[in-house]
Write an enzyme that holds these catalytic residues in place. Structure first.
Site, PDB file in Angstrom:
ATOM      1  N   ASP A 130      -1.257 -12.172  -0.747  1.00 29.88           N
ATOM      2  CA  ASP A 130      -1.202 -10.887  -1.426  1.00 29.88           C
ATOM      3  C   ASP A 130      -2.420 -10.714  -2.333  1.00 29.88           C
ATOM      4  O   ASP A 130      -3.289 -11.580  -2.405  1.00 29.88           O
ATOM      5  CB  ASP A 130       0.106 -10.710  -2.206  1.00 29.88           C
ATOM      6  CG  ASP A 130       0.362 -11.800  -3.230  1.00 29.88           C
ATOM      7  OD1 ASP A 130       1.439 -12.403  -3.185  1.00 29.88           O
ATOM      8  OD2 ASP A 130      -0.511 -12.036  -4.075  1.00 29.88           O
ATOM      9  N   LYS A 152       1.211  -7.178  -2.021  1.00 25.34           N
ATOM     10  CA  LYS A 152       1.923  -7.030  -3.298  1.00 25.34           C
ATOM     11  C   LYS A 152       0.942  -6.805  -4.444  1.00 25.34           C
ATOM     12  O   LYS A 152      -0.040  -7.511  -4.591  1.00 25.34           O
ATOM     13  CB  LYS A 152       2.775  -8.267  -3.575  1.00 25.34           C
ATOM     14  CG  LYS A 152       3.939  -8.410  -2.631  1.00 25.34           C
ATOM     15  CD  LYS A 152       4.738  -9.659  -2.892  1.00 25.34           C
ATOM     16  CE  LYS A 152       5.601  -9.535  -4.123  1.00 25.34           C
ATOM     17  NZ  LYS A 152       6.538 -10.652  -4.257  1.00 25.34           N
ATOM     18  N   MET A 263       1.709  -9.010 -16.561  1.00 21.79           N
ATOM     19  CA  MET A 263       2.060  -7.778 -15.840  1.00 21.79           C
ATOM     20  C   MET A 263       2.558  -6.691 -16.792  1.00 21.79           C
ATOM     21  O   MET A 263       3.480  -5.939 -16.466  1.00 21.79           O
ATOM     22  CB  MET A 263       3.139  -8.082 -14.772  1.00 21.79           C
ATOM     23  CG  MET A 263       2.746  -9.195 -13.818  1.00 21.79           C
ATOM     24  SD  MET A 263       4.120  -9.767 -12.797  1.00 21.79           S
ATOM     25  CE  MET A 263       5.138 -10.601 -14.041  1.00 21.79           C
TER      26      MET A 263
END
Length: 351
Positions: A130, A152, A263
């Site tokens: 990813d 992703k 994140m």
């Protein structure tokens, strides 16, 4: 083939075979892994699916012959190679059993990946990767492997997690070695536990190769140690996917030490606001380290009270790591090191 020669062949594949002409003979579905092993060692590999496919040029030019599976019994193959070069045989199981290897790619760049991870890629039949697994040319690291980009990135999963697990398990049940390549460490917000459970549930052998987590590596690349004697003796890693609930923010404030948020750029203002409401001072040093370990890495340093505005004005975006705590002041020490070069935009800590 006698036992001695088998032992020598096993050693040979671990040596440098750069430029050595090798002829691999056997059914295509059984020779792929053998071909990759010899190519990884630097050999120039030719492949013949049957004695009829063994050209005179390939047979005469070979300095090593490898007979795989049924090819061990092919008299024509042995005759073509007789007296020309050593011959190695590689029996294969009647029903090859696949496996899954979860590999942590680290926080960025091939240099930060473990040797075990690089070896796993070299042996892979399939690589599921990813966006955050940035290790360079995967096709070169996993020669001949099928590379599937599962796409992703924060807030967007082009391939849903259950589909990733299905692909992983199905390929392994077909007898293939599947590497699930993940940014950072598979077990730090990488859903590695879910993927291990999927493999175990399907009866597929699975191993995990750890990686350097961005939670530690990226702050360190900006000179921010997550622990520092006399300053912080603990650190907490928190997902920034959703704003902090009041009781969690209060717990983090009461715990002290360093808080690392992953994140969380899209929630930067709610996160910092929650920590202040939870009991941390607005003057607590805080930083965003953006695009760690890339040529575009930069640090934006301020306080809980000023960081959201500073980051917005600088146009900071994911992937970034947010660090909160007194250790952030060490970034100023890092900037003064001998031979240091300015990287991107650096703002002074507001005391």
């Amino acid at each position: 083939m006698n036992r001695e020669l088998r032992r020598e062949a096993a050693v040979l594949i671990e040596t440098d075979l750069t430029g050595l002409p090798v002829l691999v003979v056997g059914p295509p579905r059984l020779t792929a892994a053998t071909v990759r092993r010899y190519e990884r060692a630097g050999a120039v590999v030719s492949v013949a699916a049957s004695p009829c496919d063994m050209t005179t040029e390939a047979s005469e030019g070979a300095r090593l012959g490898v007979l795989v599976g049924p090819a061990v019994t092919w008299a024509g193959a042995r005759t073509a190679l007789a007296g020309r070069c050593p011959v190695v045989t590689e029996p294969v199981p009647d029903a090859p059993r696949g496996r899954v290897v979860l590999v942590g790619a680290g926080p960025g760049g091939l240099e930060l990946m473990t040797l075990a991870g690089i070896r796993a890629l070299a042996e892979a039949d399939v690589v599921l990767t990813d966006r955050l697994a940035e290790v360079g040319d995967i096709a070169a690291l996993a020669p001949g492997a099928e590379v599937v980009d599962v796409g992703k990135r924060p807030g967007h999963h082009a391939v849903p997690q259950d589909e990733i697990e299905r692909l992983m398990v199905d390929r392994a049940l077909a007898g293939l070695t599947v590497v699930r390549l993940k940014g950072g460490d598979p077990y730090v917000f990488g859903r590695g536990g879910e993927e291990v459970a999927a493999a175990v549930g399907a009866g597929v052998p699975v191993t995990v190769v750890p990686g350097v987590s961005s939670a530690v590596g990226v702050p360190g690349s900006a000179g921010i140690p997550v622990t520092h004697r006399g300053v912080s003796h603990l650190f907490t890693v928190v997902s920034g996917h959703v704003p902090l609930e009041p009781h969690r923010a209060e717990a983090l404030a009461g715990l002290g030490g360093t808080v690392v948020l992953l994140m969380g750029m899209h929630n930067l203002l709610p996160l910092t606001t929650a920590l202040v409401r939870g009991g941390l001072s607005r003057d607590t040093p805080a930083a965003v380290v953006e695009r760690g370990f890339t040529p575009d890495q930069r640090s934006i340093v301020g306080t809980l009270g000023t960081l959201p505005d500073l980051a917005a004005r600088a146009g900071a975006a994911s992937p970034s790591v947010i660090v909160v705590g007194e250790v952030v002041r060490q970034s100023a020490v890092w900037a003064r090191r001998v031979g240091a070069e300015a990287v991107g935009r650096a703002l002074d800590v507001v005391a």
